[in-house]
Design an enzyme around this catalytic site. Structure first.
Site, PDB file in Angstrom:
ATOM      1  N   ASP A 155      -0.229   5.178   0.863  1.00  0.00           N
ATOM      2  CA  ASP A 155      -0.484   6.198   1.878  1.00  0.00           C
ATOM      3  C   ASP A 155      -0.363   5.600   3.272  1.00  0.00           C
ATOM      4  OD1 ASP A 155      -1.319   8.534   0.183  1.00  0.00           O
ATOM      5  OD2 ASP A 155      -2.824   7.091  -0.471  1.00  0.00           O
ATOM      6  N   ASP A 178      -1.440  -0.440   6.083  1.00  0.00           N
ATOM      7  CA  ASP A 178      -1.635   0.185   7.397  1.00  0.00           C
ATOM      8  C   ASP A 178      -3.081   0.141   7.852  1.00  0.00           C
ATOM      9  OD1 ASP A 178      -2.386   2.076   5.362  1.00  0.00           O
ATOM     10  OD2 ASP A 178      -2.397   3.630   6.904  1.00  0.00           O
ATOM     11  N   ASP A 225       0.862  -1.167   0.000  1.00  0.00           N
ATOM     12  CA  ASP A 225       0.000   0.000   0.000  1.00  0.00           C
ATOM     13  C   ASP A 225       0.910   1.232   0.000  1.00  0.00           C
ATOM     14  OD1 ASP A 225      -2.494   1.466   0.302  1.00  0.00           O
ATOM     15  OD2 ASP A 225      -1.883   1.805   2.381  1.00  0.00           O
TER      16      ASP A 225
END
Length: 309
Positions: A21, A222, A19
C-alpha cells in the site's frame, strides 16, 4: 561479468522486499512507475517478495490483485501480518490446536488462522469467550466489530494486533489504519494488546529474505515507523519511497531506529542508472542533516533539487 542492473541501486542488492500500500498500489491502481520497475527487477533474475501489514486479504488474493495490475506474483511471495499473527498464536502453549479465536478483521485474517489449525470466527458472532482475539485491518470494519472486540478484551482474553499502523494510503488520501482501530478498542477496554505481530518487528523481513535466499536485500516502503524501522531492526538496507505516507521532512526528522538508508522519488529509480548518483547524493545529505541534528533549509533545498521538485 555485467548484468542488466549494473550501475543501478538494485544492482547492489540480491532481493527486493516491497511493501504494498502506497508503494506498489493504492486501492486498485498501481503507483506510477511501479509495474515497470518490478518487471525489470524480475527480468534480471532478482527475487521479489511482498511484505505487508495489511491483513485484509489472503496471500492468494494479494497475488491475484498484483497480477491484475500487471505484476507477476505468486501467493508464496506474499508475507503479511495476518500470517505472522496466526503463527504467533499457533506457537503459544495457551492456545491449543483447534482453539476458538475471535477476529476483528477480514477474510485474510480468518484464512491465516484456519491455515495454522485454529478455529476463527468474527468477534461479533461469538457467544462464548474465545481463547484469543486477533485484530487486523479491514475496510469493512464497523462499530459492531469494535464493540464486540472491546467486549472480549474487557473479559481478559489474549489480544493480538496484526499491526499498529495509524494510517492507510488510499485513493481517498491518507485514511485511518489498523492502529487507530486498535486504539479505539484499547481506550474502551482500558488495556493495550498483549502482542503485535507485524512490522516494525523484524520477523516478516527476515522470513522474506530467507525465502529469497538473500544476503543483501533491499527493503522499500513508504512508512518510517513500520517499513524502515522493520528494515533497521532486521539489519537490512531500507529505502523510503515518496509515493505514500511519509515525505522528505519526515525523513529529515527521523529517529535513529527509523532512518532510511535511501530516499527514492519512486520505484523507477531502483533500476535507472541515471538516478543512482542522485540517490547517493540524497543519502549523503540525509546523513549530514542527521549529524547536524536538524533539517536545515539547505538540506531540504538539496533534497528537493535532487528529487526534481
Amino acid at each position: 561479468m555485467t548484468g542488466p542492473l549494473d550501475g543501478t541501486l538494485m544492482g547492489r542488492h540480491d532481493a527486493l522486499l516491497l511493501d504494498l500500500d502506497g508503494v506498489v498500489y493504492e486501492d486498485d491502481h498501481p503507483v506510477a512507475g511501479a509495474v515497470a520497475a518490478i518487471e525489470a527487477v524480475r527480468a534480471a533474475g532478482v527475487p521479489v517478495r511482498f511484505v505487508t501489514n495489511n491483513a485484509s486479504r489472503t496471500p492468494a488474493q494479494v497475488a491475484d490483485r498484483l497480477r491484475r495490475l500487471g505484476v507477476p506474483a505468486e501467493p508464496e511471495e506474499v508475507l503479511g501480518s495476518a500470517q505472522a499473527a496466526a503463527h504467533l498464536l499457533a506457537g503459544r502453549d495457551d492456545v491449543p490446536d483447534g482453539a476458538s479465536v475471535g477476529v476483528v478483521g477480514g477474510e485474510g485474517l480468518l484464512a491465516a488462522l484456519r491455515d495454522v489449525g485454529l478455529d476463527p470466527a468474527l468477534a461479533r458472532d461469538l457467544d462464548a469467550a474465545p481463547s484469543a482475539l486477533v485484530q487486523g485491518f479491514s475496510p469493512d470494519l464497523g462499530w459492531l466489530d469494535l464493540a464486540a472486540g472491546t467486549r472480549w478484551v474487557r473479559e481478559g482474553v489474549l489480544w493480538v494486533a496484526t499491526n499498529l499502523d495509524l494510517t492507510y494510503p488510499s485513493s481517498l488520501g491518507i485514511a485511518p489504519g489498523n492502529g487507530l482501530m486498535v486504539h479505539a478498542v484499547a481506550t474502551a477496554a482500558g488495556r493495550r494488546p498483549d502482542a503485535v505481530a507485524g512490522k516494525p518487528l523484524p520477523h516478516l523481513f527476515r522470513t522474506a529474505a530467507e525465502a529469497a535466499a538473500a544476503r543483501s536485500p533491499l527493503v522499500v516502503g513508504d512508512r518510517l515507523d513500520t517499513d524502515l524501522a522493520g528494515a533497521v531492526a532486521a539489519g537490512h538496507t531500507g529505502a523510503l519511497v515518496l509515493t505514500g505516507v511519509h515525505g522528505v521532512d519526515d525523513a529529515l526528522a527521523a529517529e535513529v531506529d527509523e532512518r532510511p538508508h535511501v530516499l527514492l522519488r519512486d520505484l523507477g529509480e531502483l533500476v535507472d542508472p541515471a538516478a543512482l548518483a542522485r540517490v547517493d547524493e540524497r543519502t549523503a545529505v540525509l546523513r549530514q542533516a542527521w549529524a547536524d541534528s536538524g533539517a536545515t533549509p539547505e538540506a531540504r533545498e538539496r533534497l528537493d533539487r535532487s528529487l526534481g521538485t
